[in-house]
Design an enzyme around this catalytic site. Structure first.
Site, PDB file in Angstrom:
ATOM      1  N   LYS A   1      35.891  17.422  20.935  1.00  0.00           N
ATOM      2  CA  LYS A   1      35.840  17.897  22.327  1.00  0.00           C
ATOM      3  C   LYS A   1      37.264  18.177  22.760  1.00  0.00           C
ATOM      4  CE  LYS A   1      32.778  18.520  25.713  1.00  0.00           C
ATOM      5  NZ  LYS A   1      31.368  18.909  25.604  1.00  0.00           N
TER       6      LYS A   1
HETATM    7  P1  NAD Z   1      28.309  24.234  35.092  1.00  0.00           P
HETATM    8  O1  NAD Z   1      29.734  24.206  35.469  1.00  0.00           O
HETATM    9  O2  NAD Z   1      27.633  25.536  34.859  1.00  0.00           O
HETATM   10  O3  NAD Z   1      27.436  23.464  36.212  1.00  0.00           O
HETATM   11  C1  NAD Z   1      27.800  22.216  36.705  1.00  0.00           C
HETATM   12  C2  NAD Z   1      26.956  21.919  37.907  1.00  0.00           C
HETATM   13  O4  NAD Z   1      27.269  20.621  38.397  1.00  0.00           O
HETATM   14  C3  NAD Z   1      27.182  22.892  39.079  1.00  0.00           C
HETATM   15  O5  NAD Z   1      25.935  23.241  39.636  1.00  0.00           O
HETATM   16  C4  NAD Z   1      27.975  22.057  40.055  1.00  0.00           C
HETATM   17  O6  NAD Z   1      27.772  22.439  41.412  1.00  0.00           O
HETATM   18  C5  NAD Z   1      27.380  20.692  39.796  1.00  0.00           C
HETATM   19  N1  NAD Z   1      28.215  19.627  40.333  1.00  0.00           N
HETATM   20  C6  NAD Z   1      29.532  19.412  40.113  1.00  0.00           C
HETATM   21  N2  NAD Z   1      29.954  18.355  40.837  1.00  0.00           N
HETATM   22  C7  NAD Z   1      28.880  17.916  41.520  1.00  0.00           C
HETATM   23  C8  NAD Z   1      28.660  16.876  42.452  1.00  0.00           C
HETATM   24  N3  NAD Z   1      29.641  16.065  42.808  1.00  0.00           N
HETATM   25  N4  NAD Z   1      27.413  16.709  42.959  1.00  0.00           N
HETATM   26  C9  NAD Z   1      26.406  17.513  42.588  1.00  0.00           C
HETATM   27  N5  NAD Z   1      26.543  18.515  41.720  1.00  0.00           N
HETATM   28  C10 NAD Z   1      27.764  18.710  41.201  1.00  0.00           C
HETATM   29  O7  NAD Z   1      28.184  23.266  33.829  1.00  0.00           O
HETATM   30  P2  NAD Z   1      27.035  23.221  32.748  1.00  0.00           P
HETATM   31  O8  NAD Z   1      27.472  24.003  31.562  1.00  0.00           O
HETATM   32  O9  NAD Z   1      25.715  23.486  33.383  1.00  0.00           O
HETATM   33  O10 NAD Z   1      27.131  21.673  32.306  1.00  0.00           O
HETATM   34  C11 NAD Z   1      26.493  20.646  33.042  1.00  0.00           C
HETATM   35  C12 NAD Z   1      26.488  19.379  32.202  1.00  0.00           C
HETATM   36  O11 NAD Z   1      25.800  19.641  30.958  1.00  0.00           O
HETATM   37  C13 NAD Z   1      27.862  18.854  31.782  1.00  0.00           C
HETATM   38  O12 NAD Z   1      27.775  17.453  31.662  1.00  0.00           O
HETATM   39  C14 NAD Z   1      28.061  19.452  30.399  1.00  0.00           C
HETATM   40  O13 NAD Z   1      28.979  18.727  29.619  1.00  0.00           O
HETATM   41  C15 NAD Z   1      26.653  19.327  29.880  1.00  0.00           C
HETATM   42  N6  NAD Z   1      26.337  20.207  28.767  1.00  0.00           N
HETATM   43  C16 NAD Z   1      26.477  21.552  28.870  1.00  0.00           C
HETATM   44  C17 NAD Z   1      26.130  22.367  27.794  1.00  0.00           C
HETATM   45  C18 NAD Z   1      26.174  23.864  27.894  1.00  0.00           C
HETATM   46  O14 NAD Z   1      25.727  24.515  26.942  1.00  0.00           O
HETATM   47  N7  NAD Z   1      26.635  24.452  28.981  1.00  0.00           N
HETATM   48  C19 NAD Z   1      25.694  21.787  26.602  1.00  0.00           C
HETATM   49  C20 NAD Z   1      25.545  20.394  26.535  1.00  0.00           C
HETATM   50  C21 NAD Z   1      25.877  19.618  27.628  1.00  0.00           C
END
Ligand code: NAD
Length: 442
Positions: free
Chosen positions: A130
């Site tokens: 990571k």
């Molecule tokens: P993203 O940036 O597209 O979305 C993040 C979301 O979290 C947004 O809607 C944001 O408004 C919300 N958020 C942030 N702070 C917040 C708060 N204090 N209260 C409420 N909501 C809040 O990110 P993503 O790619 O959707 O990733 C989300 C999670 O999934 C992360 O933990 C990431 O590591 C994990 N993840 C993502 C992927 C991927 O393919 N994108 C794969 C595996 C895991």
């Protein structure tokens, strides 16, 4: 489903002798130590050899870089970047790059461990890594962001590579940034087209895969479709709420609705929205893309965070940041299942409360493994100079997710543990076998 026993709410935390042996602290609020604690607990139940346990307890490499970038106004700013390579027993290091002001070494280490576990659980030939850059990408102009990405690649280029360590997008990074990343790496290394396989999550025009954007959300739904019937919950007509409406949250919500379920509430950093008849998930997605958040969505009523968490649903899907389900939120949740779409969304104390309430927790290394699985498909397509269609991507993804869910269930039934421990055990079993066969050099 078997009842949780070994990893029950009463199990002692941070009690592995490995903590003392490696001189690691026992700080219950440290995300890295929490993650390793859960991994070591699973390793002990599995009776994983001691040498594999100590290898798992620390990353192989922790790379920290500082690099200057010229801002648009001509002044230079120094940025801090990380790449943690946790384990590569099963294949090249693999894991996303986070661009966020709170990126820290311990958090990156913790996410790297989760990647090792995730890749092993879904049986893709990757290890775990990571990385990230400590910055607020939203405060940078496009030109500044491009220069940050390019300088970061230049700083870590000798330590990564399409056969050695393959980054991907994560929170705060996107397909465009991966295109800059691949282009810079190819330029620096005099690379052929194969050099573009150094990152995944690229736009399709530069070697990305169809189906990557929705992959993590789709993986969440594939796992739920496999496991919910055993809990007598039907997705058709079932209810859920979603925390975070970014990539993972919005796709989980849209695909849940596509299968006939209702999404009763959604919340992100801008606010919450609730509709007892079910939100129009596509309209909400368009609203978020246009305005930057779910706040002021007209297809439902505004709700407070307390109201959001207390909404009675079958499945609660945390898809925002780490550690958001703390004891206070765990007490408020009124759900049968928590499907961890985000990485490490539940604190150990929050988890204990959920378990006492009888809530089933489907762990992140299982639920959120769809993204890295399709990243692997992208890499395979790059390496073999082939292009898969969406049907093939979706079918292969479904196969990996269903098998990972079954593997977890089998461990759970065999050892009578909770689902998180079972998922770690299914991952560690594979890694333990690789170490048994490869041995330890020299
Ligand atoms: P993203 O940036 O597209 O979305 C993040 C979301 O979290 C947004 O809607 C944001 O408004 C919300 N958020 C942030 N702070 C917040 C708060 N204090 N209260 C409420 N909501 C809040 O990110 P993503 O790619 O959707 O990733 C989300 C999670 O999934 C992360 O933990 C990431 O590591 C994990 N993840 C993502 C992927 C991927 O393919 N994108 C794969 C595996 C895991």
């Amino acid at each position: 489903m078997a009842k949780a026993s070994i990893s029950s709410p009463t199990r002692k935390h941070l009690d592995s002798p490995v903590f003392d042996e490696l001189g690691m602290e026992r700080d219950p609020d440290n995300l890295y130590l929490q993650t390793i604690d859960a991994v070591l607990h699973a390793a002990e139940v599995l009776k994983l050899p001691h040498h594999v346990q100590i290898i798992m307890a620390q990353p192989k490499n922790e790379i920290m870089v500082h690099f200057p970038v010229e801002m648009d106004d001509g002044h230079h700013r120094l940025f801090k970047g990380y790449r943690v390579q946790h384990n590569n027993a099963l294949g090249p290091y693999k894991g996303g790059l986070r661009f966020h002001p709170h990126v820290s070494l311990d958090d990156v280490k913790s996410l790297a461990v989760l990647m090792t576990m995730k890749c092993s659980l879904v049986r893709i030939p990757y290890g775990g890594g990571k990385g990230g850059v400590k910055c607020d990408p939203r405060s940078l102009t496009t030109n500044e962001l491009r220069r940050v990405v390019r300088r970061f690649v230049a700083a870590i280029a000798p330590q990564i590579g399409p056969d050695y360590d393959i980054p991907a997008p994560d929170v705060g990074s996107n397909a465009q940034m991966m295109a800059w990343f691949a282009d810079t790496y190819a330029g620096i290394t005099n690379g052929t087209r194969d050099a573009m396989a150094v990152v995944t999550g690229k736009p399709i025009a530069v070697g990305g895969s169809v189906g990557r954007e929705k992959a993590t959300g789709q993986g969440v739904i594939d796992v739920l479709a496999e496991l919910l019937p055993e809990l007598n919950i039907q997705m058709k007509g079932g209810t859920c709420s979603v925390l975070g409406y970014g990539n993972v949250g919005s796709w989980s919500a849209k695909l849940w609705a596509e299968r006939g379920g209702k999404v009763l509430a959604a919340m992100d950093h801008t606010g919450g929205v609730i509709n007892k008849n079910g939100l129009d998930t596509s309209a909400l997605d368009e609203h978020v893309k246009a305005t930057g958040g779910v706040a002021n969505f007209k297809g439902g009523d505004k709700c407070t965070a307390d109201e959001f968490y207390k909404t009675k649903v079958d499945v609660f899907i945390p898809a925002a940041l780490e550690q958001m389900i703390n004891p206070e939120r765990a007490k408020q949740l009124d759900c049968k299942v928590v499907a961890e779409a985000a990485n490490a969304p539940t604190t150990p104390a929050g988890e204990r409360i959920l378990m006492e309430k009888g809530v089933e927790i489907m762990p992140a290394i299982l639920c959120s493994a769809g993204g890295v699985t399709v990243s692997y498909f992208e890499w395979v397509q790059n390496k073999t100079h082939t292009i898969w269609d969406l049907e093939k991507v979706d079918d292969e993804l479904n196969r990996h997710m269903v098998m990972a869910a079954r593997r977890t269930q089998m461990m759970r039934q065999k050892y009578g543990v909770d689902m998180r421990t079972a998922a770690y055990m299914a991952a560690l079993e594979n890694i333990g076998e690789a170490y048994a066969l490869r041995g330890i050099f020299p």
